[in-house]
Write a protein that holds these residues in place. Structure first.
Motif, mmCIF file in Angstrom:
data_model
loop_
_atom_site.group_PDB
_atom_site.id
_atom_site.type_symbol
_atom_site.label_atom_id
_atom_site.label_comp_id
_atom_site.label_asym_id
_atom_site.label_seq_id
_atom_site.Cartn_x
_atom_site.Cartn_y
_atom_site.Cartn_z
ATOM 1 N N MET A 1 0.841 -1.184 0.000
ATOM 2 C CA MET A 1 0.000 0.000 0.000
ATOM 3 C C MET A 1 0.884 1.245 0.000
ATOM 4 S SD MET A 1 -2.752 1.004 2.854
ATOM 5 C CE MET A 1 -2.231 2.381 3.819
ATOM 6 N N ALA A 2 0.692 2.113 -0.965
ATOM 7 C CA ALA A 2 1.469 3.348 -1.047
ATOM 8 C C ALA A 2 0.892 4.398 -0.109
ATOM 9 C CB ALA A 2 1.473 3.869 -2.473
ATOM 10 N N VAL A 3 1.773 5.201 0.458
ATOM 11 C CA VAL A 3 1.375 6.266 1.355
ATOM 12 C C VAL A 3 1.571 7.589 0.624
ATOM 13 C CG1 VAL A 3 1.903 7.391 3.548
ATOM 14 C CG2 VAL A 3 2.021 4.909 3.356
ATOM 15 N N ALA A 4 0.653 8.517 0.814
ATOM 16 C CA ALA A 4 0.765 9.816 0.148
ATOM 17 C C ALA A 4 2.020 10.544 0.639
ATOM 18 C CB ALA A 4 -0.471 10.656 0.437
ATOM 19 N N GLN A 5 2.722 11.148 -0.291
ATOM 20 C CA GLN A 5 3.941 11.892 0.017
ATOM 21 C C GLN A 5 3.566 13.345 0.315
ATOM 22 O OE1 GLN A 5 7.135 10.249 -0.883
ATOM 23 N NE2 GLN A 5 8.279 11.812 0.167
ATOM 24 N N VAL A 6 4.154 13.894 1.368
ATOM 25 C CA VAL A 6 3.928 15.293 1.703
ATOM 26 C C VAL A 6 4.609 16.149 0.641
ATOM 27 C CG1 VAL A 6 4.362 17.102 3.425
ATOM 28 C CG2 VAL A 6 3.812 14.769 4.160
ATOM 29 N N PRO A 7 3.900 17.128 0.063
ATOM 30 C CA PRO A 7 4.544 17.980 -0.946
ATOM 31 C C PRO A 7 5.769 18.691 -0.386
ATOM 32 C CG PRO A 7 2.162 18.304 -0.941
ATOM 33 C CD PRO A 7 2.492 17.439 0.250
ATOM 34 N N ARG A 8 6.731 18.934 -1.263
ATOM 35 C CA ARG A 8 8.016 19.539 -0.894
ATOM 36 C C ARG A 8 7.842 20.792 -0.052
ATOM 37 N NH1 ARG A 8 11.110 23.715 -2.708
ATOM 38 N NH2 ARG A 8 13.374 23.453 -2.681
ATOM 39 N N ASN A 9 7.031 21.743 -0.529
ATOM 40 C CA ASN A 9 6.911 23.012 0.185
ATOM 41 C C ASN A 9 6.233 22.855 1.541
ATOM 42 O OD1 ASN A 9 8.269 24.197 -1.873
ATOM 43 N ND2 ASN A 9 6.621 25.563 -2.507
ATOM 44 N N PHE A 10 5.300 21.934 1.681
ATOM 45 C CA PHE A 10 4.678 21.702 2.989
ATOM 46 C C PHE A 10 5.714 21.173 3.974
ATOM 47 C CE2 PHE A 10 0.031 20.934 1.436
ATOM 48 C CZ PHE A 10 -0.021 22.231 0.969
ATOM 49 N N LYS A 11 6.534 20.248 3.495
ATOM 50 C CA LYS A 11 7.575 19.688 4.363
ATOM 51 C C LYS A 11 8.562 20.772 4.766
ATOM 52 C CE LYS A 11 11.068 16.041 4.683
ATOM 53 N NZ LYS A 11 11.392 16.467 6.000
ATOM 54 N N LEU A 12 8.991 21.578 3.787
ATOM 55 C CA LEU A 12 9.954 22.638 4.093
ATOM 56 C C LEU A 12 9.344 23.707 5.001
ATOM 57 C CD1 LEU A 12 11.816 22.915 0.693
ATOM 58 C CD2 LEU A 12 12.767 22.162 2.878
ATOM 59 N N LEU A 13 8.064 24.004 4.843
ATOM 60 C CA LEU A 13 7.412 24.952 5.756
ATOM 61 C C LEU A 13 7.421 24.421 7.182
ATOM 62 C CD1 LEU A 13 4.354 26.289 3.723
ATOM 63 C CD2 LEU A 13 6.217 27.638 4.704
ATOM 64 N N ALA A 14 7.164 23.128 7.336
ATOM 65 C CA ALA A 14 7.196 22.516 8.672
ATOM 66 C C ALA A 14 8.615 22.574 9.244
ATOM 67 C CB ALA A 14 6.696 21.075 8.608
ATOM 68 N N GLU A 15 9.618 22.321 8.412
ATOM 69 C CA GLU A 15 11.004 22.391 8.879
ATOM 70 C C GLU A 15 11.378 23.818 9.253
ATOM 71 O OE1 GLU A 15 14.140 20.123 7.062
ATOM 72 O OE2 GLU A 15 12.689 18.996 5.866
ATOM 73 N N LEU A 16 10.933 24.779 8.454
ATOM 74 C CA LEU A 16 11.216 26.182 8.743
ATOM 75 C C LEU A 16 10.598 26.593 10.080
ATOM 76 C CD1 LEU A 16 12.365 28.927 7.907
ATOM 77 C CD2 LEU A 16 10.229 29.326 6.635
ATOM 78 N N GLU A 17 9.358 26.201 10.297
ATOM 79 C CA GLU A 17 8.698 26.540 11.552
ATOM 80 C C GLU A 17 9.442 25.932 12.737
ATOM 81 O OE1 GLU A 17 4.306 26.423 13.617
ATOM 82 O OE2 GLU A 17 4.722 25.007 12.005
ATOM 83 N N LYS A 18 9.846 24.689 12.614
ATOM 84 C CA LYS A 18 10.585 24.035 13.693
ATOM 85 C C LYS A 18 11.918 24.731 13.940
ATOM 86 C CE LYS A 18 12.101 19.488 15.258
ATOM 87 N NZ LYS A 18 12.232 18.072 14.945
ATOM 88 N N GLY A 19 12.614 25.086 12.864
ATOM 89 C CA GLY A 19 13.899 25.764 12.993
ATOM 90 C C GLY A 19 13.765 27.148 13.594
ATOM 91 N N GLU A 20 12.754 27.902 13.167
ATOM 92 C CA GLU A 20 12.565 29.261 13.675
ATOM 93 C C GLU A 20 12.131 29.297 15.134
ATOM 94 O OE1 GLU A 20 9.878 31.119 10.900
ATOM 95 O OE2 GLU A 20 11.536 31.878 9.691
ATOM 96 N N LYS A 21 11.378 28.291 15.529
ATOM 97 C CA LYS A 21 10.901 28.256 16.918
ATOM 98 C C LYS A 21 11.903 27.596 17.855
ATOM 99 C CE LYS A 21 6.002 28.516 15.982
ATOM 100 N NZ LYS A 21 4.693 27.859 16.113
ATOM 101 N N GLY A 22 13.023 27.130 17.298
ATOM 102 C CA GLY A 22 14.040 26.498 18.131
ATOM 103 C C GLY A 22 13.559 25.215 18.782
ATOM 104 N N MET A 23 12.703 24.482 18.074
ATOM 105 C CA MET A 23 12.128 23.263 18.628
ATOM 106 C C MET A 23 13.005 22.044 18.380
ATOM 107 S SD MET A 23 8.243 24.200 17.379
ATOM 108 C CE MET A 23 7.847 22.513 17.039
ATOM 109 N N GLY A 24 14.123 22.242 17.724
ATOM 110 C CA GLY A 24 14.974 21.118 17.373
ATOM 111 C C GLY A 24 16.083 20.883 18.374
ATOM 112 N N ALA A 25 17.092 20.178 17.910
ATOM 113 C CA ALA A 25 18.243 19.847 18.744
ATOM 114 C C ALA A 25 18.981 21.125 19.129
ATOM 115 C CB ALA A 25 19.179 18.908 17.986
ATOM 116 N N GLY A 26 19.425 21.214 20.351
ATOM 117 C CA GLY A 26 20.101 22.404 20.841
ATOM 118 C C GLY A 26 21.475 22.635 20.245
ATOM 119 N N ALA A 27 22.080 21.628 19.659
ATOM 120 C CA ALA A 27 23.445 21.750 19.139
ATOM 121 C C ALA A 27 23.475 22.212 17.685
ATOM 122 C CB ALA A 27 24.165 20.420 19.277
ATOM 123 N N CYS A 28 22.308 22.378 17.072
ATOM 124 C CA CYS A 28 22.210 22.779 15.678
ATOM 125 C C CYS A 28 21.069 23.778 15.513
ATOM 126 C CB CYS A 28 21.914 21.572 14.787
ATOM 127 S SG CYS A 28 23.090 20.227 14.917
#
Length: 156
Positions: A1-28
């Motif tokens: 069963m194939a799973v729908a792929q998240v579109p590129r820009n949606f994924k990058l928007l989620a990454e941007l939000e995580k990066g801007e809010k400092g929700m990621g690893a503290g060393a990067c």
């Protein structure tokens, strides 16, 4: 069963939000190089050098490029800060994906994720790539390093 792929820009928007809010690893940290980059292609990143070695107390600047096929294909990553590390070009700081596991295996992991449901934490992200590079730096922490603050000529 194939799973729908998240579109590129949606994924990058989620990454941007995580990066801007400092929700990621503290060393990067990471974010867009230009906030007006509507294609979200050019990113900057920072890695705090791992402790107990020649990277300790250093901050390394990187540039990352997410091509049109991201996240199916890995980002292209360059160190801006000069570093002595196997698999990093001494002329332009480009990270050879064959030296960092997640970058080397990115396409295979992406194909597996397209066939199976996504895990809770996304294993393929800019943050995951930076963390993997930092871990690789830790494995080579005894290598002598260029003077702190040195940059590759193309970034001076």
């Amino acid at each position: 069963m194939a799973v729908a792929q998240v579109p590129r820009n949606f994924k990058l928007l989620a990454e941007l939000e995580k990066g801007e809010k400092g929700m990621g690893a503290g060393a990067c940290s990471y974010g867009l190089e230009d906030p007006e980059d509507i294609l979200m292609t050019h990113w900057t990143g920072t890695i705090w050098g791992p402790p107990h070695g020649n990277h300790e107390n250093r901050i390394y600047e990187l540039k990352m490029e997410c091509g049109a096929n991201y996240p199916k294909e890995p980002p292209v990553i360059h160190f801006v800060s000069q570093i002595n590390l196997p698999g990093v070009s001494q002329t332009d700081g480009r990270v050879d994906p064959n030296y960092v596991g997640i970058l080397r295996d990115w396409t295979r992991i992406s194909a597996e994720l397209s066939r199976n449901p996504r895990p809770k934490e996304d294993p393929l992200s800019l943050e995951a790539a930076l963390i993997a590079i930092r871990k690789y730096m830790e494995e080579h922490k005894k290598l002598p390093q260029p003077p702190e603050g040195s940059k590759y000529p193309m970034y001076k």
